[in-house]
Scaffold this motif. Structure first.
Motif, PDB file in Angstrom:
ATOM      1  N   THR A 116      -6.898   1.830   8.587  1.00 32.29           N
ATOM      2  CA  THR A 116      -8.175   1.406   7.759  1.00 32.29           C
ATOM      3  C   THR A 116      -7.520   0.169   7.126  1.00 32.29           C
ATOM      4  O   THR A 116      -8.377  -0.757   7.138  1.00 32.29           O
ATOM      5  CB  THR A 116      -8.674   2.469   6.807  1.00 32.29           C
ATOM      6  N   VAL A 117      -6.564   0.320   6.255  1.00 31.22           N
ATOM      7  CA  VAL A 117      -6.218  -0.930   5.690  1.00 31.22           C
ATOM      8  C   VAL A 117      -5.556  -1.955   6.550  1.00 31.22           C
ATOM      9  O   VAL A 117      -5.912  -2.930   6.152  1.00 31.22           O
ATOM     10  CB  VAL A 117      -4.802  -0.267   4.777  1.00 31.22           C
ATOM     11  N   ALA A 159     -12.559   4.174   1.861  1.00 29.31           N
ATOM     12  CA  ALA A 159     -11.626   3.235   1.414  1.00 29.31           C
ATOM     13  C   ALA A 159     -12.431   1.954   1.226  1.00 29.31           C
ATOM     14  O   ALA A 159     -11.982   1.390   0.356  1.00 29.31           O
ATOM     15  CB  ALA A 159     -10.544   3.455   2.497  1.00 29.31           C
ATOM     16  N   THR A 160     -13.088   1.510   2.234  1.00 26.64           N
ATOM     17  CA  THR A 160     -13.754   0.207   1.966  1.00 26.64           C
ATOM     18  C   THR A 160     -14.765   0.195   0.749  1.00 26.64           C
ATOM     19  O   THR A 160     -14.701  -0.859  -0.004  1.00 26.64           O
ATOM     20  CB  THR A 160     -14.537  -0.307   3.322  1.00 26.64           C
ATOM     21  N   ARG A 185      -3.760   4.290   6.787  1.00 26.88           N
ATOM     22  CA  ARG A 185      -3.039   3.057   7.369  1.00 26.88           C
ATOM     23  C   ARG A 185      -3.822   2.208   8.312  1.00 26.88           C
ATOM     24  O   ARG A 185      -3.880   1.198   8.174  1.00 26.88           O
ATOM     25  CB  ARG A 185      -1.924   3.637   7.895  1.00 26.88           C
ATOM     26  N   PHE A 218       0.897  -1.092   0.150  1.00 23.40           N
ATOM     27  CA  PHE A 218      -0.095  -0.087  -0.031  1.00 23.40           C
ATOM     28  C   PHE A 218       0.627   1.247   0.003  1.00 23.40           C
ATOM     29  O   PHE A 218       1.905   1.368   0.565  1.00 23.40           O
ATOM     30  CB  PHE A 218      -0.739   0.050   1.123  1.00 23.40           C
ATOM     31  N   LEU A 261     -12.374  -0.225  -2.285  1.00 21.72           N
ATOM     32  CA  LEU A 261     -11.847  -1.639  -2.349  1.00 21.72           C
ATOM     33  C   LEU A 261     -12.929  -2.723  -2.811  1.00 21.72           C
ATOM     34  O   LEU A 261     -12.756  -3.532  -3.629  1.00 21.72           O
ATOM     35  CB  LEU A 261     -11.364  -2.027  -0.949  1.00 21.72           C
ATOM     36  N   THR A 286      -8.979  -3.849   7.348  1.00 16.35           N
ATOM     37  CA  THR A 286      -9.540  -4.376   6.231  1.00 16.35           C
ATOM     38  C   THR A 286      -8.897  -5.487   5.545  1.00 16.35           C
ATOM     39  O   THR A 286      -7.482  -5.381   5.119  1.00 16.35           O
ATOM     40  CB  THR A 286      -9.769  -3.302   5.188  1.00 16.35           C
ATOM     41  N   VAL A 297      -7.758  -7.675   2.603  1.00 15.97           N
ATOM     42  CA  VAL A 297      -7.647  -7.333   1.257  1.00 15.97           C
ATOM     43  C   VAL A 297      -6.883  -8.712   0.412  1.00 15.97           C
ATOM     44  O   VAL A 297      -6.239  -9.082   1.016  1.00 15.97           O
ATOM     45  CB  VAL A 297      -6.777  -6.133   1.018  1.00 15.97           C
ATOM     46  N   LYS A 334     -12.957   5.732   6.527  1.00 15.32           N
ATOM     47  CA  LYS A 334     -12.945   4.202   6.483  1.00 15.32           C
ATOM     48  C   LYS A 334     -14.070   3.726   5.499  1.00 15.32           C
ATOM     49  O   LYS A 334     -13.736   2.809   4.642  1.00 15.32           O
ATOM     50  CB  LYS A 334     -12.988   3.546   7.704  1.00 15.32           C
TER      51      LYS A 334
END
Length: 120
Positions: free
Chosen positions: A67-68, A99-100, A65, A43, A103, A71, A73, A96
């Protein structure tokens, strides 16, 4: 986030910008491209000066960061999140969700594909 899961070099960012596909919403732009050389996902986060001062830019990067980190992925992708100017006013929960959502649209969420296989 561990170093092997971060994009840090300019050439890595440039490659994702040139070759990767993109998805966008009000707060973020997501650029992603497959990378079969790495076992996990890498990322990168880009927050320009239009977004605010250094404190605001770092706050947005920290929120992304986290959030990733939370989550799941799919593995084997290089992903760059680019914050738009409206992200400066967004809360952690809005970022969040944003970003979700990106994705999910890019079909990069690991849980989504597992759930679809189970229901089929």
């Amino acid at each position: 986030m561990q170093k092997e899961f971060r994009l840090r070099k300019t050439r890595d960012f440039s490659l994702v910008y040139r070759v990767g596909r993109s998805w966008a919403n009000d707060f973020l732009v997501l650029k992603a491209m497959p990378n079969h050389e790495v076992s996990g996902c890498r990322f990168g986060f880009s927050v320009g000066k239009r977004t605010g001062n250094a404190v605001m830019r770092n706050t947005i990067k920290r929120r992304l960061r986290e959030t990733v980190r939370q989550t799941p992925v799919k593995a084997g992708w290089d992903i760059v999140f680019i914050a738009r100017a409206r992200a400066r006013n967004a809360s952690y929960h809005r970022l969040k969700a944003s970003a979700t959502s990106l994705l999910r649209r890019a079909d990069l969420l690991a849980l989504q594909s597992e759930t679809e296989r189970a229901s089929a």
